[in-house]
Design a protein around this motif. Structure first.
Motif, mmCIF file in Angstrom:
data_model
loop_
_atom_site.group_PDB
_atom_site.id
_atom_site.type_symbol
_atom_site.label_atom_id
_atom_site.label_comp_id
_atom_site.label_asym_id
_atom_site.label_seq_id
_atom_site.Cartn_x
_atom_site.Cartn_y
_atom_site.Cartn_z
ATOM 1 N N ARG A 189 51.052 28.350 38.523
ATOM 2 C CA ARG A 189 51.032 27.172 39.396
ATOM 3 C C ARG A 189 49.906 27.232 40.422
ATOM 4 N NH1 ARG A 189 54.367 22.827 37.825
ATOM 5 N NH2 ARG A 189 56.511 23.503 37.516
ATOM 6 N N GLY A 206 46.871 28.449 39.633
ATOM 7 C CA GLY A 206 45.590 28.386 38.944
ATOM 8 C C GLY A 206 45.082 29.696 38.398
ATOM 9 N N SER A 256 48.640 17.043 36.121
ATOM 10 C CA SER A 256 49.187 18.397 36.230
ATOM 11 C C SER A 256 49.462 18.778 37.672
ATOM 12 C CB SER A 256 48.225 19.412 35.611
ATOM 13 O OG SER A 256 48.144 19.271 34.211
ATOM 14 N N VAL A 257 48.443 18.653 38.527
ATOM 15 C CA VAL A 257 48.572 19.171 39.894
ATOM 16 C C VAL A 257 49.399 18.259 40.791
ATOM 17 C CG1 VAL A 257 46.440 20.479 39.721
ATOM 18 C CG2 VAL A 257 46.377 18.141 40.621
ATOM 19 N N LEU A 271 52.424 19.871 42.564
ATOM 20 C CA LEU A 271 52.347 20.574 43.838
ATOM 21 C C LEU A 271 52.524 19.582 44.978
ATOM 22 C CD1 LEU A 271 49.327 22.934 43.086
ATOM 23 C CD2 LEU A 271 51.760 23.294 42.622
ATOM 24 N N THR A 306 55.912 23.904 45.034
ATOM 25 C CA THR A 306 56.086 23.128 43.806
ATOM 26 C C THR A 306 57.263 22.176 43.929
ATOM 27 O OG1 THR A 306 57.448 24.864 42.830
ATOM 28 C CG2 THR A 306 55.101 24.938 42.387
ATOM 29 N N TYR A 330 52.388 21.034 32.959
ATOM 30 C CA TYR A 330 51.399 21.527 33.913
ATOM 31 C C TYR A 330 50.209 22.075 33.127
ATOM 32 C CZ TYR A 330 49.880 23.596 38.381
ATOM 33 O OH TYR A 330 49.208 23.913 39.530
ATOM 34 N N LEU A 363 40.897 22.078 44.585
ATOM 35 C CA LEU A 363 42.126 21.288 44.688
ATOM 36 C C LEU A 363 42.398 20.968 46.154
ATOM 37 C CD1 LEU A 363 44.555 20.038 43.286
ATOM 38 C CD2 LEU A 363 45.690 22.266 43.394
ATOM 39 N N ARG A 423 42.892 14.515 44.278
ATOM 40 C CA ARG A 423 43.105 15.948 44.500
ATOM 41 C C ARG A 423 42.061 16.818 43.811
ATOM 42 N NH1 ARG A 423 49.573 17.497 44.427
ATOM 43 N NH2 ARG A 423 50.047 16.563 46.466
#
Length: 609
Positions: A334, A336, A424-425, A428, A441, A450, A460, A481
């Protein structure tokens, strides 16, 4: 609604999304897992039945196919059916994954009706009739004021068509699946006309789809598909949906997670009059295996029925198929950093590369995308890939690529990739300058949605709001983002043509990703697990690389829960800026991520709880 004291109780007991997890055993890791498995769930079912002798047992679908027996000749479906039969289900739904082996395998599993399947909206095109009976009536007897009265319960199941997006083996030439709102009213009326005093519906989806059943007048709903626990904290309250009481438009509803990790229960208190039965109140609970005190033991009948398939699966999972020279884990995916997921993505990219060699698309950069399917979340503190360096077994391979979907290429642009990564992000949470975020998360976003790239990096900016909701729908906020996106170390224009390497499931809409429209996909003819095996056998190098870095946010901190297995990878934790702040007895550790640059933001003292 709390049931009035002293009124007769009917208890609905529900499982869902077993995915062939018959035993409390992890075949990929080759070790017992006491927190999951139908064997443990059956122990809870026995307890719930003993507490409330008047009960019905249902399953919400996706019981057949999963990781444990996928490589066996019949994918284990015979063993799944005979094992489930030991529990004495009153009705069982079909989910989207129950069609994964094709219609012929499903029909083979259902020969002689080992469990009573009901399909309220799955119709045969040949004659317009239900694929299986549309509903089933069962009878129970309750005592009121010393007198016995029969109670007729109608049981049905609905499969929302949206859950079938990406179902490659769904026989659309033989079956039709009309939308739930289109059939719900008539189906409930038909059941009432047939004599049902109460109507209970299984819905292989979440609250959004279950609303139509509540509007149609059912008395209770057993949900599935999303692998969540309802009622529970992972849901947002909305119009008509109460995730605390467990109701949808006032109708009691339950979702019992997945893999036999929990069992749902709805207690319906009933009033009797000459006019018949009415529901006076309800109480909805979720019973997790991990929370049972004393711990629940595996049901002997389930263990006996699954003994042969267990031995076969264990032998198959132990076969060595490859070797790696570094550990592979998903603890920090999560944030990266996840070489395991990048390997899967790189293998997908290689499959697409081989498919377009010498063709007109051969010069395009190819970016593989893959998700860390097992990365904590609702699956629990042990729900991670954690493979030491050395041999890779077939079970390990299944851990890395659990579904084995075909790999497809998608002609796209850099702008398309940017939007894909924004999806995906969005998992967060937004971080506001000067604030502390209790958990980085959002639990509503599964790790299976994700996607991370193999050969792209970016910055990010979590100060921006998420552009997508958990189901992939736009949130209404612009996608801002993902910044400074580079492919193989180079900045390209947003219009630059590229190829994305993804699964067919993604291409068909699975996970709610923004698939480019109007393009011709490239079918590689290679499944994800086979692509990874070929990639490992070729020994292709994959240097360690952080996929994204967080842009600074002044005086901001985010906390992040990770399973305790991450303690063995302190170097990786430091590489993503995490400092462990709390250890607990529930399997989770808390970490602090300092997003600001203020030198006074020092690490807090490690505490225990």
């Amino acid at each position: 609604m709390t049931p009035p004291f002293g009124t007769p109780i009917l208890r609905l007991i529900a499982t869902s999304d077993l995915h062939a997890e018959l035993r409390d055993f992890d075949y990929a890791r080759r070790r017992p897992d006491p927190l999951k498995g139908f064997s443990r769930a059956a122990g809870i079912i026995a307890r719930l039945r003993a507490e409330a002798p008047v009960n019905v047992l249902v399953d919400g679908g996706d019981f057949l196919h999963g990781r444990p027996y996928a490589a066996l000749p019949d994918q284990g479906v015979g063993a799944v059916m005979s094992t489930m039969a030991t529990a004495g289900y009153d009705a069982v739904a079909l989910g989207n994954h129950d069609f994964d082996g094709g219609l012929s395998l499903l029909e083979l599993a259902l020969v002689n009706d080992p469990v009573p399947i009901v399909t309220g909206n799955i119709m045969r095109l040949s004659d317009g009739k239900g694929f299986r009976p549309r509903f089933r009536l069962v009878q129970r007897t309750l005592t009121v004021d010393g007198e016995s009265h029969d109670l007729i319960i109608g049981l049905t199941a609905l499969l929302p068509p949206a859950t079938l997006t990406g179902a490659e083996n769904m026989p659309w030439d033989r079956l039709a699946v009309p939308p739930v709102p289109q059939v719900a009213d008539d189906l409930v009326r038909e059941m009432r006309d047939a004599g049902a005093d109460l109507v209970i519906a299984m819905c292989h989806d979440g609250p959004d789809s279950a609303v139509a059943l509540a509007q149609a007048g059912v008395d209770a709903i057993a949900m599935g598909h999303l692998h969540g626990l309802f009622p529970g904290p992972g849901w947002r309250a909305s119009d008509g949906v109460d995730p605390v009481e467990g109701t949808i438009l006032g109708v009691p509803a339950v979702m019992p997670g997945a893999w036999g990790r929990a069992v749902g229960a709805i207690d319906l208190s009933l009033n009797w009059s000459k006019a018949g039965w009415t529901v006076a109140g309800s109480h909805v609970t979720v019973h997790e295996v991990a929370a049972q005190r004393p711990p629940v033991a595996s049901a002997p009948d389930v263990l006996a029925a699954s003994r042969a398939v267990h031995a076969a699966a264990l032998l198959d999972a132990q076969r060595t198929v490859a070797e790696v020279n570094i550990p592979l884990h998903t603890y920090f995916a999560r944030l990266g950093l996840c070489r395991a997921t990048r390997l899967v993505a790189a293998a997908s990219a290689q499959a697409v590369r081989e498919a377009v060699t010498d063709g007109p698309l051969a010069d395009r950069p190819i970016i593989g995308l893959a998700a860390p399917v097992f990365a904590g979340g609702l699956g629990g503190a042990r729900n991670y890939v954690d493979l030491p360096s050395g041999v890779i077994t077939k079970g390990d391979l299944r851990d890395l690529v659990p579904h084995g979907d075909p790999i497809w290429g998608i002609p796209a642009t850099v702008a398309d990739l940017t939007l894909w990564l924004e999806r995906s992000v969005s998992a967060l949470r937004q971080v506001i300058p000067g604030e502390v975020v209790p958990e980085l998360t959002d639990s509503q976003f599964p790790s299976a949605a994700y996607d991370l790239p193999d050969s792209a990096t970016f910055d990010l900016d979590l100060s921006q709001p998420a552009a997508f909701c958990a189901d992939g729908a736009p949130s209404g906020h612009p996608p801002r983002r993902v910044c400074n996106l580079k492919i193989e170390g180079m900045r390209l224009s947003p219009e630059a043509p590229i190829l994305l390497a993804v699964t067919e499931h993604r291409m068909r809409g699975g996970g709610g990703f923004p698939v480019p429209q109007g393009v011709q996909e490239i079918k590689t003819g290679t499944r994800g697990d086979r692509a990874l095996l070929a990639y490992l056998e070729a020994g292709d190098p994959l240097p360690p690389q952080r996929i994204f870095n967080f842009l600074p946010i002044p005086y901001a901190i985010a906390m992040h829960r990770i399973g305790q297995g991450a303690r063995g990878y302190s170097t990786d934790a430091g590489a993503v800026g995490l400092v462990r702040t709390r250890v607990s007895k529930d399997g989770w550790d808390s970490y602090r991520l300092s997003l600001g640059t203020d030198p006074e933001m020092v690490a807090p003292t490690l505490s225990r709880g």
